[in-house]
Write an enzyme that holds these catalytic residues in place. Structure first.
Site, short mmCIF file in Angstrom:
data_model
loop_
_atom_site.label_atom_id
_atom_site.label_comp_id
_atom_site.label_asym_id
_atom_site.label_seq_id
_atom_site.Cartn_x
_atom_site.Cartn_y
_atom_site.Cartn_z
N CYS A 118 3.13 4.08 16.79
CA CYS A 118 2.79 5.42 16.29
C CYS A 118 2.13 6.29 17.36
O CYS A 118 2.08 7.51 17.22
CB CYS A 118 1.87 5.31 15.08
SG CYS A 118 2.54 4.26 13.80
N HIS A 258 -1.80 11.62 13.71
CA HIS A 258 -0.70 10.79 13.23
C HIS A 258 -0.75 10.78 11.71
O HIS A 258 -1.83 10.73 11.11
CB HIS A 258 -0.84 9.37 13.80
CG HIS A 258 0.17 8.43 13.19
ND1 HIS A 258 1.51 8.73 13.16
CD2 HIS A 258 0.02 7.22 12.57
CE1 HIS A 258 2.15 7.73 12.55
NE2 HIS A 258 1.27 6.82 12.18
N ASN A 288 5.16 8.32 6.90
CA ASN A 288 4.82 7.88 8.26
C ASN A 288 6.10 7.65 9.05
O ASN A 288 6.90 6.78 8.70
CB ASN A 288 3.98 6.60 8.15
CG ASN A 288 3.57 6.03 9.50
OD1 ASN A 288 4.05 6.46 10.55
ND2 ASN A 288 2.69 5.05 9.47
O1 UT7 Z 1 0.92 3.99 11.20
C1 UT7 Z 1 0.15 2.98 11.73
C2 UT7 Z 1 -1.11 2.78 11.08
N1 UT7 Z 1 -0.96 2.52 9.68
C3 UT7 Z 1 -2.02 2.59 8.93
O2 UT7 Z 1 -3.06 2.92 9.44
C4 UT7 Z 1 -1.89 2.26 7.47
C5 UT7 Z 1 -3.25 2.06 6.93
N2 UT7 Z 1 -3.29 1.55 5.57
C6 UT7 Z 1 -3.02 2.29 4.46
O3 UT7 Z 1 -2.57 3.40 4.56
C7 UT7 Z 1 -3.39 1.69 3.14
O4 UT7 Z 1 -4.10 0.49 3.33
C8 UT7 Z 1 -2.16 1.41 2.20
C9 UT7 Z 1 -1.58 2.71 1.69
C10 UT7 Z 1 -1.10 0.63 2.96
C11 UT7 Z 1 -2.61 0.62 0.98
O5 UT7 Z 1 -3.65 1.30 0.30
P1 UT7 Z 1 -4.99 0.54 -0.13
O6 UT7 Z 1 -5.81 1.50 -0.87
O7 UT7 Z 1 -5.57 -0.06 1.12
O8 UT7 Z 1 -4.45 -0.55 -1.13
P2 UT7 Z 1 -4.58 -2.13 -1.05
O9 UT7 Z 1 -3.67 -2.67 -0.01
O10 UT7 Z 1 -6.03 -2.51 -0.99
O11 UT7 Z 1 -4.04 -2.54 -2.47
C12 UT7 Z 1 -4.73 -2.19 -3.68
C13 UT7 Z 1 -3.92 -2.67 -4.86
C14 UT7 Z 1 -3.48 -4.12 -4.75
O12 UT7 Z 1 -3.55 -4.69 -6.05
P3 UT7 Z 1 -4.79 -5.62 -6.46
O13 UT7 Z 1 -4.77 -6.75 -5.48
O14 UT7 Z 1 -6.00 -4.74 -6.33
O15 UT7 Z 1 -4.46 -6.00 -7.87
C15 UT7 Z 1 -2.04 -4.02 -4.32
O16 UT7 Z 1 -1.28 -5.13 -4.73
O17 UT7 Z 1 -2.72 -1.90 -4.97
C16 UT7 Z 1 -1.60 -2.78 -5.05
N3 UT7 Z 1 -0.46 -2.13 -4.42
C17 UT7 Z 1 0.34 -1.29 -5.08
N4 UT7 Z 1 0.35 -0.87 -6.37
C18 UT7 Z 1 1.31 0.01 -6.72
C19 UT7 Z 1 -0.05 -2.21 -3.11
N5 UT7 Z 1 1.02 -1.43 -2.93
C20 UT7 Z 1 1.28 -0.85 -4.13
C21 UT7 Z 1 2.26 0.06 -4.57
N6 UT7 Z 1 2.23 0.46 -5.86
N7 UT7 Z 1 3.20 0.57 -3.75
#
Ligand code: UT7
Length: 332
Positions: A118, A258, A288
């Site tokens: 990125c 980004h 992204n």
């Molecule tokens: O480009 C290079 C750099 N990239 C980044 O910097 C990306 C950085 N990370 C992010 O943008 C975020 O961490 C994400 C968008 C990828 C995820 O968001 P989050 O708020 O960190 O969610 P999480 O991974 O902590 O997941 C929370 C919950 C989980 O369920 P439980 O374990 O709490 O029951 C996931 O299983 O959300 C669930 N989950 C979803 N639910 C519905 C994960 N993906 C989805 C989804 N739809 N698509």
């Protein structure tokens, strides 16, 4: 860290972008994986993204390049250097820059790809600065082009909602000191390589039946960990490069970060004390696009009249590697 005491500056004289026509909305994704429009919007800020039908990186990159060259009034045959930032090249080799060179007719250009995920577009600008500012070439075409849909696991809801395809390009030429590119800060930390990785297909884990079965040719990401590091590093990057240029946060006219997650962008803006008007956001339309994100955002910000002569513009990128990069441009 470069500074204009060692090399002359460069300025951007043409910008172009190319986004595939096909739009994939959050509602479309609801039909593909266990997710919801509300979850994606709230957690990421993304509403839709562009996905190619059959195009590949050089096709989008060539289109963006021709637009940038037209605006720069530079003919393809007069291009001396093409640098393409991509993690989704047409082929492992030759480089995507070779294909773009052929397609646009830039037969006199030196050609290479940069792999810095990125942060690729900022890294590529850094190389262009040293080579054009250093007097090795009279101009350079710098491209960020990605087909992230080709390495996205459409069964993995934690990643497939994030990514999109697109390309942006710019033409740079030498500039007077204290104008154009004022400063740059690039960095990385390979200790965090596993946080965002395409595990198979390289020399470490060549393509095989098992790698395909285990879905190792798709992006694997530990989003939560990355999120925290991204905010901290992007704030540090912007502050370091502004300080290097003798500027304060309040001198900044437009931050082009980004576009990985709207919550990351907002957290970075808040810590830098920036208003909404000082930050460019287009993640809702494109998701992204890795190296293409900053390239497309820069082009779009210019097209929308968000950048004027004399403005201080900061590009700020972070991604898999981990790698990061930031640069300050005084628009001319
Ligand atoms: O480009 C290079 C750099 N990239 C980044 O910097 C990306 C950085 N990370 C992010 O943008 C975020 O961490 C994400 C968008 C990828 C995820 O968001 P989050 O708020 O960190 O969610 P999480 O991974 O902590 O997941 C929370 C919950 C989980 O369920 P439980 O374990 O709490 O029951 C996931 O299983 O959300 C669930 N989950 C979803 N639910 C519905 C994960 N993906 C989805 C989804 N739809 N698509």
């Amino acid at each position: 860290m470069y500074s204009h005491s060692k090399v002359d500056s460069i300025k951007i004289v043409g910008l172009g972008k190319c986004l595939p026509k096909r739009i994939l909305t959050n509602l479309d994704l609801e039909k593909m994986v266990d997710t919801s429009e509300d979850w994606i919007t709230t957690r990421t800020g993304i509403k839709e993204r562009r996905i190619v039908d059959k195009e590949y990186a050089s096709i989008l990159g060539s289109d963006a390049s021709l637009k940038a060259l037209k605006r720069a009034s530079i003919k393809p045959k007069d291009v001396e250097l093409i640098i393409v930032a991509t993690i989704t090249p047409d082929t492992q080799f030759p480089s995507t820059a070779c294909y773009i060179q052929k397609d646009i007719g830039a037969k006199n250009a030196a050609v290479l790809d940069v792999s810095a995920a990125c942060a690729g577009f900022v890294y590529a600008l850094g190389l262009a600065w040293s080579l054009v500012g250093g007097g090795f070439y009279k101009n350079a075409l710098v491209v960020g082009s990605e087909i992230l849909s080709s390495i996205t696991d459409w069964k993995d809801r934690s990643t497939c909602i994030l990514f999109g395809d697109g390309a942006g390009a710019c033409v740079v030429v030498p500039a007077k000191p204290s104008s154009g590119m004022l400063g740059m800060y690039l960095g990385g930390d390979g200790n965090f390589a596993d946080l965002l990785i395409l595990p198979a297909g390289g020399s470490r884990l060549p393509a095989a039946n098992q790698t395909v079965k285990k879905r190792l040719h798709y992006i694997k990401m530990q989003g939560n960990e990355l999120f925290k590091i991204a905010v901290r590093i992007m704030v540090e990057c912007a502050q370091k490069v502004l300080k290097k240029c003798g500027l304060k946060n309040s001198d900044l006219d437009l931050l082009i970060p980004h576009q990985a997650n709207l919550r990351i962008i907002n957290a970075v803006a808040k810590r830098l004390n920036l208003t909404q008007e000082q930050v460019f956001v287009n993640i809702h339309k494109y998701g992204n696009m890795s190296s293409a994100s900053t390239a497309v955002a820069l082009c779009e910000a210019y097209e929308q009249g968000r950048i004027k002569k004399g403005d201080i513009v900061v590009l700020d990128a972070f991604g898999g590697g981990l790698v990061w990069g930031s640069c300050v441009i005084k628009w001319t």
